[in-house]
Structure formats: C-alpha cells, structure tokens
Design an enzyme around this catalytic site. Structure first.
Site, PDB file in Angstrom:
ATOM      1  N   ASP A 125      41.706  34.724  42.170  1.00 25.43           N
ATOM      2  CA  ASP A 125      42.101  35.070  41.157  1.00 25.43           C
ATOM      3  C   ASP A 125      41.852  36.980  40.946  1.00 25.43           C
ATOM      4  O   ASP A 125      42.514  37.201  39.806  1.00 25.43           O
ATOM      5  CB  ASP A 125      41.711  34.580  39.963  1.00 25.43           C
ATOM      6  CG  ASP A 125      42.334  33.243  39.875  1.00 25.43           C
ATOM      7  OD1 ASP A 125      43.394  32.671  40.450  1.00 25.43           O
ATOM      8  OD2 ASP A 125      41.986  32.090  39.834  1.00 25.43           O
ATOM      9  N   PHE A 126      40.626  37.270  41.665  1.00 21.60           N
ATOM     10  CA  PHE A 126      40.819  38.301  41.383  1.00 21.60           C
ATOM     11  C   PHE A 126      39.728  38.746  40.543  1.00 21.60           C
ATOM     12  O   PHE A 126      38.449  39.726  40.256  1.00 21.60           O
ATOM     13  CB  PHE A 126      41.608  40.149  41.909  1.00 21.60           C
ATOM     14  CG  PHE A 126      42.032  39.168  43.000  1.00 21.60           C
ATOM     15  CD1 PHE A 126      41.246  40.381  44.150  1.00 21.60           C
ATOM     16  CD2 PHE A 126      43.491  39.203  43.540  1.00 21.60           C
ATOM     17  CE1 PHE A 126      42.821  40.041  45.680  1.00 21.60           C
ATOM     18  CE2 PHE A 126      44.184  39.090  44.736  1.00 21.60           C
ATOM     19  CZ  PHE A 126      42.935  39.439  45.338  1.00 21.60           C
ATOM     20  N   HIS A 127      39.994  38.152  39.037  1.00 22.57           N
ATOM     21  CA  HIS A 127      39.059  38.801  38.466  1.00 22.57           C
ATOM     22  C   HIS A 127      39.208  37.228  37.711  1.00 22.57           C
ATOM     23  O   HIS A 127      39.583  35.984  37.753  1.00 22.57           O
ATOM     24  CB  HIS A 127      40.417  39.437  37.200  1.00 22.57           C
ATOM     25  CG  HIS A 127      40.641  40.819  37.026  1.00 22.57           C
ATOM     26  ND1 HIS A 127      39.476  41.665  38.027  1.00 22.57           N
ATOM     27  CD2 HIS A 127      41.238  41.517  38.171  1.00 22.57           C
ATOM     28  CE1 HIS A 127      40.177  42.703  37.591  1.00 22.57           C
ATOM     29  NE2 HIS A 127      40.962  42.713  38.645  1.00 22.57           N
ATOM     30  N   SER A 128      38.048  37.307  36.238  1.00 21.03           N
ATOM     31  CA  SER A 128      37.749  36.333  35.981  1.00 21.03           C
ATOM     32  C   SER A 128      39.092  35.428  34.874  1.00 21.03           C
ATOM     33  O   SER A 128      39.734  36.903  34.363  1.00 21.03           O
ATOM     34  CB  SER A 128      36.246  36.538  35.145  1.00 21.03           C
ATOM     35  OG  SER A 128      36.356  35.657  33.787  1.00 21.03           O
ATOM     36  N   ASP A 139      33.014  39.859  34.812  1.00 24.69           N
ATOM     37  CA  ASP A 139      34.587  39.538  35.503  1.00 24.69           C
ATOM     38  C   ASP A 139      34.518  38.805  37.184  1.00 24.69           C
ATOM     39  O   ASP A 139      34.615  38.015  37.292  1.00 24.69           O
ATOM     40  CB  ASP A 139      34.868  40.853  35.287  1.00 24.69           C
ATOM     41  CG  ASP A 139      36.311  41.006  35.554  1.00 24.69           C
ATOM     42  OD1 ASP A 139      37.400  39.575  35.906  1.00 24.69           O
ATOM     43  OD2 ASP A 139      37.258  42.168  36.708  1.00 24.69           O
TER      44      ASP A 139
END
Length: 204
Positions: A125-128, A139
């Site tokens: 997802d690349f981020h939290s 993150d």
C-alpha cells in the site's frame, strides 16, 4: 533517393540504439546483482534495487523502454523497485513495455507472460492506513505488503494495475485499464475497476 537515405539512417540508428541498450542494461543488471540469462532491452530500464534483495530474470526477457519503439508510444521506461529483503522473480519468455514493478516483499511472474504498456504491479500500500502514522517513522513500519503471484500464460492489458496480495491464475487475461485487487482463477478474462469476471477464456 531521400526515402532511401532515410531508411538507411533509421536502420543504422536502430542497430546502434539496440546494441547500446543491451550493453548498458547488462552493465546495470550486473552492478545491481541481478541474475539473468538472456534478454532484449530497447532502451535502458530504471533500477532501484537494494543490496539485500533478490532479483532474477528468466530466458528471453523483453523490455521496451523507448517511446519510438513502443507500440503505444509511451515515453516512460520500465522501472523495477525492489526493497531490502524483498524479491522479484521473473520466469521465461516475459515481455513488458513501459511497466513498473515495485516489490517490498515478493513478486513472482511465471513463464510466457505479456505485460502491456504502462502496467503497474505492486505488493504494497506504500503507506500506513492510519493517518496518524503519516509523515513519521510509523508510516513505513505499519505499511502492509502481501505477495503477488502471476502464473504462466497471462496477458495483462495496457495501463492495468495489479495490487498487493493478488494471485492471477494461468491462461487468464486482464483487460486494458483494469484495477485488480483480488485473486483471479485460471482460464478467465477479467476487466474493469475494480476488475470483475467477464467470461471464461476458452483456449480452443
């Protein structure tokens, strides 16, 4: 006469460009610890490969990185991003144009796969998903990654996006512009955003 000269120029340009592309790409593969057998690279792909990662390409890999030689004329190069301790394994006879693959955990491609212009394959997802983690060390620590597996004889249409955790079964086709966020069984055609079942892929 002018046409003849132009054709000769195009032929010589293509030969030199392909030759330089191959040797520069081999140089970058070698210096990034990539394991490969043989490949054709039209233009030079972009690489962001961490030292602790594993990247392996099978035989007859084809990469199109140059708009002049891409059927769709897309001007972005293929890009491979492989994070620390992650792996990207690509089987035999895999071809892709202007594609981006980002592996933060593991992405595996089988044999005889066609990846259309502008396709993106990611396993993260690349981020939290928690906004309180953004812009902090939490993150990336809370970023979710799940393995992506694409089995043999799969065709992924142009500009499609394959998201984390997805498995695509053998002999399946993904229609152009699809967003795939769930598993696709073998011998099926899916398309849309989110991708949905269209019909069986009757091979005979």
């Amino acid at each position: 006469m002018i046409r003849f000269i132009y054709r000769m120029y195009e032929r010589i340009y293509k030969k030199i460009f392909f030759h330089l592309s191959h040797h520069l790409t081999a140089f970058y593969f070698r210096n990034n610890g990539i394991i490969w057998k043989n490949f054709t690279s039209i233009g030079v792909p972009l690489l962001d490969i961490k030292k602790s990662s594993v990247v392996q390409f099978g035989v007859d890999l084809v990469l199109v990185n140059k708009d002049k030689f891409a059927t769709l004329g897309k001007n972005n190069r293929c890009k491979f991003v492989v994070a620390e301790n992650a792996q990207l394994i690509v089987g035999d006879k895999v071809a892709m144009s202007n594609a981006t693959i980002v592996a933060t955990k593991a992405i595996t491609l089988g044999n005889n796969i066609m990846i259309g212009g502008g396709v993106t394959i990611v396993d993260s997802d690349f981020h939290s998903l928690n906004p309180e983690h953004w812009h902090s060390s939490k993150d990336e620590a809370n970023m979710k990654s799940e393995t992506v597996t694409i089995h043999d004889n799969v065709f992924i249409g142009m500009d499609s996006i394959i998201l984390k955790g997805v498995t695509i079964g053998s002999n399946s086709v993904i229609a152009a512009g699809s967003v795939v966020s769930r598993d696709i069984p073998f011998n099926q055609i899916w398309g849309g955003n989110p991708a949905k079942f269209i019909r069986q892929n009757n091979l005979i």
